[in-house]
Design an enzyme around this catalytic site. Structure first.
Site, PDB file in Angstrom:
ATOM      1  N   SER A  92      31.332  43.921  40.706  1.00  0.00           N
ATOM      2  CA  SER A  92      32.343  44.648  41.499  1.00  0.00           C
ATOM      3  C   SER A  92      33.604  44.834  40.763  1.00  0.00           C
ATOM      4  CB  SER A  92      32.842  43.703  42.674  1.00  0.00           C
ATOM      5  OG  SER A  92      33.335  42.669  42.345  1.00  0.00           O
TER       6      SER A  92
ATOM      7  N   SER B 155      29.733  39.854  38.823  1.00  0.00           N
ATOM      8  CA  SER B 155      30.562  41.054  39.026  1.00  0.00           C
ATOM      9  C   SER B 155      31.583  41.068  37.654  1.00  0.00           C
ATOM     10  CB  SER B 155      31.578  40.737  40.214  1.00  0.00           C
ATOM     11  OG  SER B 155      30.823  41.142  41.181  1.00  0.00           O
TER      12      SER B 155
ATOM     13  N   LYS C 204      42.084  43.792  38.246  1.00  0.00           N
ATOM     14  CA  LYS C 204      41.098  44.075  39.487  1.00  0.00           C
ATOM     15  C   LYS C 204      41.978  44.017  40.812  1.00  0.00           C
ATOM     16  CE  LYS C 204      36.755  42.617  41.549  1.00  0.00           C
ATOM     17  NZ  LYS C 204      35.417  41.659  41.222  1.00  0.00           N
TER      18      LYS C 204
END
Lengths: 454, 454
Positions: B153, B177, B82
């Protein structure tokens, strides 16, 4: 009007801002004077990992170009940054001798970005022990006595402020890494409420304890810096006669040397003489009176059961290398021996003890405010004494008087001004979480009492 | 023996390690096959911020050169990171469109260093919403239906794993997330115990809630990755007939759509049929029976009183710019509008509400383990339903079923396998702090029950 460039390095942050914003001092002139002083005294002090005079002067000129309306509340204030904060202009070595640990220049840690955004002049990076976790000191010496440790882990930041290299510096505290070097070097230190200043971009040791804070040479400068982080507000220090302090020695008291015993006694005597009410208090007694569960508040083993398992997670890639057989040798290159000991202690303690320690401190944290509500602040030693003489590991000293307040997440200010045997011995004032602004005003009043005696 | 290169991208991490360590698969061949699949499908999926085929192949060749004795437990496993984790080989844009936020390549975040040290092949950086705090989605689409959000996210990590771009990916969770995008894309997700995986080098939103975790396509792969972080141990999944689960709906249940209602009912029916004991439980009732103070466990306002003030501190330099008059315009360039709203909500709530929320959750955290001690795990929805259709902000969906577990610091696994209307709907299993290893075995058993129905 121009200042005499021979003593510009002595200016406090508050004085610099007043002059640079009024246009009576160019940031570049200030920077040149400061750099000359640093160049002259750094060879003996060794507070810096890196600073680049050309870069500093270029930044200073850029600040001078800012129209007055765009000048921030720290316009032109020189700042040192502990070398565990990422910065856009300097590499970050995390206090580690292992070359693989160094991050190249990148982006600013949030705390650095806040100061830079407020107009600070970032001078460079100051020394730390490895990962701010080791007690094996860097080459830095104490600003008051070069035969002694500056304390750690924020060694360079404290020494640089004391030696007039900068009026303001960033540090961090997991045990006593702001308050102890502040005490040893005779400067102000603020360890704010946990997480009140973002630790984004700062090396992690213990998420539960790591706290970003500042060093300065005056209460006004601490408040100025704290204000940029939203932690102070304008206000006069309270009159001593209105103040009520709780003198709390804790179970750490057995570690106090005569210097600390004398300093705390003198602090209490001076404050009492100035009209402050000081009461000897035990947290355990306050808690018992309130009907709380019986718990020893200061407990080094419980504190270690918080931070060592967290350190084991944080330093895992340096400890847990492949293959197994080659681990010990690689570790020795990567980690200080006492960091390895902390990791292994953390692994030994196990999850159950770790969780029990976390939950006990969470409970005490929720109680501290109510139990101390009758006092403006706690007064307690910052350190076991003045700075010890440097030994073979350059050991940075004992944090036993700081750890409880760190893990309780409460703000602490080291108030300088007292000396024993000619060496600085700081006194800590401890407040309640997020009452940093109130604590700073109380600390200023206490500092004024100490200063009147000096 | 060589594999057919047409389907190497379908291999799980466990399969890759078995083959690369045995010498039946070269990491370079695997990497080539994977990159071909990514190149072919990424234009539609848009899961990646950056990946560099030449760099990946060079790393693959370096892994192939390692003598067998030096090959780690993830030897050759392709991993997506990420884009809020610092990496030595790629810049980090933190999901932000503002160019000033991008960090150049530097050093690896600790979690990345652990995986790389274990032999993982870091492929590149996957999309995030801004600072993993916004719910305005990136360009990524859901791997199961390109008209739908992948969740956030950790949007790109979840979609990349689901679309066979990588078998393993790093994500973070502050609200939902990891669990939400895992549920929406139909993959496994592990949000471990808070701080069990170091968040060093990862953008901070809320220190109290931010948690690093992983995505994978099999329970064995989740356990493999968790093991490298010391969070799993070898062991067979328990027989369903030995399992006792607490079905906990919480006050979030009013947000469940028919898809989640159906998925949870079906999950419970399948598990019951397989011999698992599932009891409907309310945490409030368990607490009342134990004589605890009466507290509503799921409380969105209390959760916001934790994370929004913390977000305000974390994002302060982007919000609090000088001079005052120009702030709003600068903010608009720097921050997504919903991030500004979170900061301002955090500032409005004030310190007292923040501390009360922190202390309440600390108290519940300390009680959760004892109250649920009679169950192997809690079973609860992962999301309010399947992935919503993309809207004008590409909204990443609702995290209401995840926030309580995140702030309680307990481990959560999203178990995939169920669908409603042809779309994935995950089920969460929740364990006790640091019982991640036990939870993973329970989750594997539950996953096997779901898979038998598929």
């Amino acid at each position: 009007m121009r200042d005499n460039n021979n003593n510009l390095h002595e200016l406090t942050a508050t004085e610099i801002v007043a002059r640079t914003k009024a246009g009576t001092l160019r940031v570049e002139d200030y920077a040149r004077a400061l750099l000359a002083h640093i160049d002259a005294t750094e060879p003996a002090l060794r507070a810096w990992v890196v600073y680049d005079p050309q870069r500093v002067l270029a930044e200073a000129r850029a600040l001078d170009q800012l129209p007055p309306a765009r000048r921030g509340p720290l316009h032109g204030v020189a700042v040192a940054v502990k070398d565990i904060f990422l910065t856009r202009d300097y590499p970050t070595a995390y206090g580690s001798a292992f070359p693989g640990h160094t991050a190249p220049p990148g982006i600013d840690a949030t705390a650095v970005a806040v100061l830079r955004g407020a107009g600070a002049l970032i001078v460079g990076k100051t020394t730390s022990t490895q990962f701010a976790a080791s007690t094996h000191g860097p080459a830095t010496v104490n600003a008051a006595d070069s035969a002694r440790t500056p304390g750690g882990s924020s060694s360079g930041s404290a020494a640089a402020v004391a030696a007039l290299h900068v009026p303001l510096a960033l540090g961090t505290q997991t045990g006593g890494s702001i308050i102890r070097p502040a005490s040893f070097n005779g400067v102000w230190g603020l360890k704010p409420t946990w997480n009140a200043i973002s630790r984004d971009g700062v090396k992690i040791y213990s998420l539960t304890c790591d706290t970003v804070g500042v060093f300065a040479r005056s209460a006004a400068d601490v408040a100025l810096a704290a204000g940029v982080f939203g932690l102070s507000e304008p206000g006069e220090p309270p009159a001593p006669s209105t103040l009520r302090l709780a003198a709390v020695r804790t179970a750490a008291w057995e570690h106090a040397t005569p210097a600390t015993e004398a300093a705390l006694s003198r602090a209490i005597a001076l404050l009492t003489k100035a009209g402050v009410t000081v009461e000897e208090v035990e947290l355990e007694a306050l808690a018992e009176a309130a009907g709380d569960e019986n718990t020893q508040w200061h407990d080094t083993e419980r504190y270690r059961a918080v931070i060592h398992p967290e350190g084991a997670r944080a330093f895992w890639p340096d400890y847990y290398t492949f293959p197994e057989g080659e681990r010990a040798a690689e570790r020795g290159q990567r980690l200080e021996s006492d960091v390895v000991e902390q990791i292994e202690d953390g692994l030994r303690r196990g999850d159950e003890a770790h969780l029990a320690a976390l939950d006990t401190y969470a409970r005490l944290r929720a109680r501290f405010g109510a139990l101390t509500a009758g006092y403006d602040a706690v007064i307690t030693p910052s350190t076991t004494g003045y700075a010890p003489l440097l030994d073979e590991t350059r050991h940075t000293g004992n944090s036993v008087f700081c750890t409880l307040w760190t893990v309780l997440h409460v703000p602490v200010v080291n108030v300088p001004g007292l000396t024993e045997d000619g060496l600085p011995v700081g006194i800590s004032l401890v407040g309640r979480r997020y009452e940093d602004a109130q604590l700073l005003r109380v600390a200023e009043a206490v500092g004024q009492v100490f200063a009147r005696d000096a």
